[in-house]
Design an enzyme around this catalytic site. Structure first.
Site, PDB file in Angstrom:
ATOM      1  N   TYR A  67      48.349  60.668  23.048  1.00  0.00           N
ATOM      2  CA  TYR A  67      47.341  60.577  24.110  1.00  0.00           C
ATOM      3  C   TYR A  67      45.993  61.222  23.753  1.00  0.00           C
ATOM      4  CZ  TYR A  67      50.577  58.461  27.518  1.00  0.00           C
ATOM      5  OH  TYR A  67      51.423  57.619  28.191  1.00  0.00           O
ATOM      6  N   ASN A  99      55.711  59.049  29.535  1.00  0.00           N
ATOM      7  CA  ASN A  99      54.717  58.104  30.055  1.00  0.00           C
ATOM      8  C   ASN A  99      55.204  57.627  31.412  1.00  0.00           C
ATOM      9  OD1 ASN A  99      56.307  55.554  29.737  1.00  0.00           O
ATOM     10  ND2 ASN A  99      56.191  56.137  27.586  1.00  0.00           N
ATOM     11  N   ASP A 136      58.701  62.636  23.309  1.00  0.00           N
ATOM     12  CA  ASP A 136      59.491  61.796  24.225  1.00  0.00           C
ATOM     13  C   ASP A 136      60.614  61.088  23.449  1.00  0.00           C
ATOM     14  OD1 ASP A 136      60.219  60.448  26.538  1.00  0.00           O
ATOM     15  OD2 ASP A 136      58.516  59.069  26.533  1.00  0.00           O
TER      16      ASP A 136
HETATM   17  N1  AR6 Z   1      59.003  69.093  19.645  1.00  0.00           N
HETATM   18  C1  AR6 Z   1      57.889  69.673  20.119  1.00  0.00           C
HETATM   19  N2  AR6 Z   1      56.673  69.111  20.077  1.00  0.00           N
HETATM   20  C2  AR6 Z   1      56.581  67.881  19.523  1.00  0.00           C
HETATM   21  C3  AR6 Z   1      57.704  67.190  18.996  1.00  0.00           C
HETATM   22  C4  AR6 Z   1      58.969  67.853  19.072  1.00  0.00           C
HETATM   23  N3  AR6 Z   1      60.081  67.289  18.618  1.00  0.00           N
HETATM   24  N4  AR6 Z   1      57.267  65.990  18.515  1.00  0.00           N
HETATM   25  C5  AR6 Z   1      55.940  65.939  18.715  1.00  0.00           C
HETATM   26  N5  AR6 Z   1      55.507  67.079  19.314  1.00  0.00           N
HETATM   27  P1  AR6 Z   1      53.130  63.314  21.953  1.00  0.00           P
HETATM   28  P2  AR6 Z   1      51.408  62.789  24.286  1.00  0.00           P
HETATM   29  C6  AR6 Z   1      54.166  67.485  19.729  1.00  0.00           C
HETATM   30  O1  AR6 Z   1      52.497  62.242  21.170  1.00  0.00           O
HETATM   31  O2  AR6 Z   1      50.195  63.007  23.464  1.00  0.00           O
HETATM   32  C7  AR6 Z   1      54.981  59.029  23.836  1.00  0.00           C
HETATM   33  O3  AR6 Z   1      55.095  57.745  23.268  1.00  0.00           O
HETATM   34  C8  AR6 Z   1      52.997  66.844  19.046  1.00  0.00           C
HETATM   35  O4  AR6 Z   1      52.651  67.560  17.861  1.00  0.00           O
HETATM   36  O5  AR6 Z   1      54.608  63.469  21.887  1.00  0.00           O
HETATM   37  O6  AR6 Z   1      51.501  63.437  25.629  1.00  0.00           O
HETATM   38  C9  AR6 Z   1      55.186  59.004  25.343  1.00  0.00           C
HETATM   39  O7  AR6 Z   1      56.161  58.055  25.724  1.00  0.00           O
HETATM   40  C10 AR6 Z   1      51.902  66.983  20.085  1.00  0.00           C
HETATM   41  O8  AR6 Z   1      51.222  68.223  19.924  1.00  0.00           O
HETATM   42  O9  AR6 Z   1      52.780  63.190  23.542  1.00  0.00           O
HETATM   43  C11 AR6 Z   1      53.831  58.636  25.836  1.00  0.00           C
HETATM   44  O10 AR6 Z   1      53.623  57.247  25.773  1.00  0.00           O
HETATM   45  C12 AR6 Z   1      52.648  67.041  21.415  1.00  0.00           C
HETATM   46  O11 AR6 Z   1      54.039  67.113  21.086  1.00  0.00           O
HETATM   47  C13 AR6 Z   1      52.905  59.330  24.861  1.00  0.00           C
HETATM   48  O12 AR6 Z   1      53.657  59.477  23.655  1.00  0.00           O
HETATM   49  C14 AR6 Z   1      52.426  65.832  22.306  1.00  0.00           C
HETATM   50  O13 AR6 Z   1      52.425  64.661  21.515  1.00  0.00           O
HETATM   51  C15 AR6 Z   1      52.507  60.697  25.331  1.00  0.00           C
HETATM   52  O14 AR6 Z   1      51.552  61.229  24.461  1.00  0.00           O
END
Ligand code: AR6
Length: 170
Positions: free
Chosen positions: A124, A23, A33
């Site tokens: 997101y 973020n 993250d």
């Molecule tokens: N390895 C790979 N992919 C993952 C993992 C992992 N360990 N964990 C989750 N995913 P998200 P966003 C996938 O929510 O939507 C955070 O709080 C998950 O299944 O991680 O871009 C940041 O600080 C999904 O498909 O990121 C921001 O505030 C993908 O990663 C916010 O979330 C993205 O999910 C960003 O949201």
């Protein structure tokens, strides 16, 4: 440039760089993250704070690079995806910019193998099918493609994995 698809936790990937769906604060959060900061350790947060002190927050669509701390990758590229708030060209363009700017940073840092998570498709709420379409198209259209050896799309959930598999084949 080879494109690879795997279902895995991105923190386990031994690439030159893994991309973080961060973020604007760059100070960590949930999802991928949270996992990256937890497993990578304090060195990543320290590097993010140094960037913040120097250039402020990271705008949506932009990317910055840090050490990968204790992770098996060499670098983490932190990019900020758009928060889904309905269909708009602007959201599509911002998501594409995340992939493009991450690849540009990779080229600048002589990174040959880069692993992407499915940016914006978790907290997101960007629709997974649209996001997959944009991710694959942007990587395929990257202007300096020949400078990257391999892009790995790392899917964590079954839905994303199936969507990428449909589009990339085996
Ligand atoms: N390895 C790979 N992919 C993952 C993992 C992992 N360990 N964990 C989750 N995913 P998200 P966003 C996938 O929510 O939507 C955070 O709080 C998950 O299944 O991680 O871009 C940041 O600080 C999904 O498909 O990121 C921001 O505030 C993908 O990663 C916010 O979330 C993205 O999910 C960003 O949201």
């Amino acid at each position: 440039m080879i494109i690879e698809l795997i279902k895995a936790d991105i923190t386990t990937i031994e690439a030159d760089a893994i991309v973080n769906a961060a973020n604007s604060s760059l100070l960590g959060g949930g999802g991928v993250d949270g996992a990256i900061h937890r497993k990578g350790g304090k060195a990543i947060l320290d590097a993010c704070m140094a960037i913040r002190n120097k250039q402020g927050k990271c705008d949506t669509g932009n990317a910055v690079i840090t050490t990968a701390g204790n992770l098996p990758a060499k670098y983490v590229i932190h990019t900020v995806g758009p928060v889904w708030n309905g269909e708009s060209e602007r959201n599509n363009e911002l998501l594409a910019a995340c992939y493009r700017n991450s690849l540009m940073l990779a080229v600048e840092n002589d990174i040959k193998v880069i692993a992407f998570p499915n940016i914006s498709t978790g907290i997101y709420h960007f629709p997974k099918d649209k996001a997959a379409e944009i991710a694959i198209r942007t990587v395929n259209n990257f202007a300096q493609k020949e400078k990257i050896e391999k892009v790995i799309f790392v899917c964590f959930d079954d839905k994303n994995y199936d969507l990428y598999l449909q589009r990339l084949g085996r």
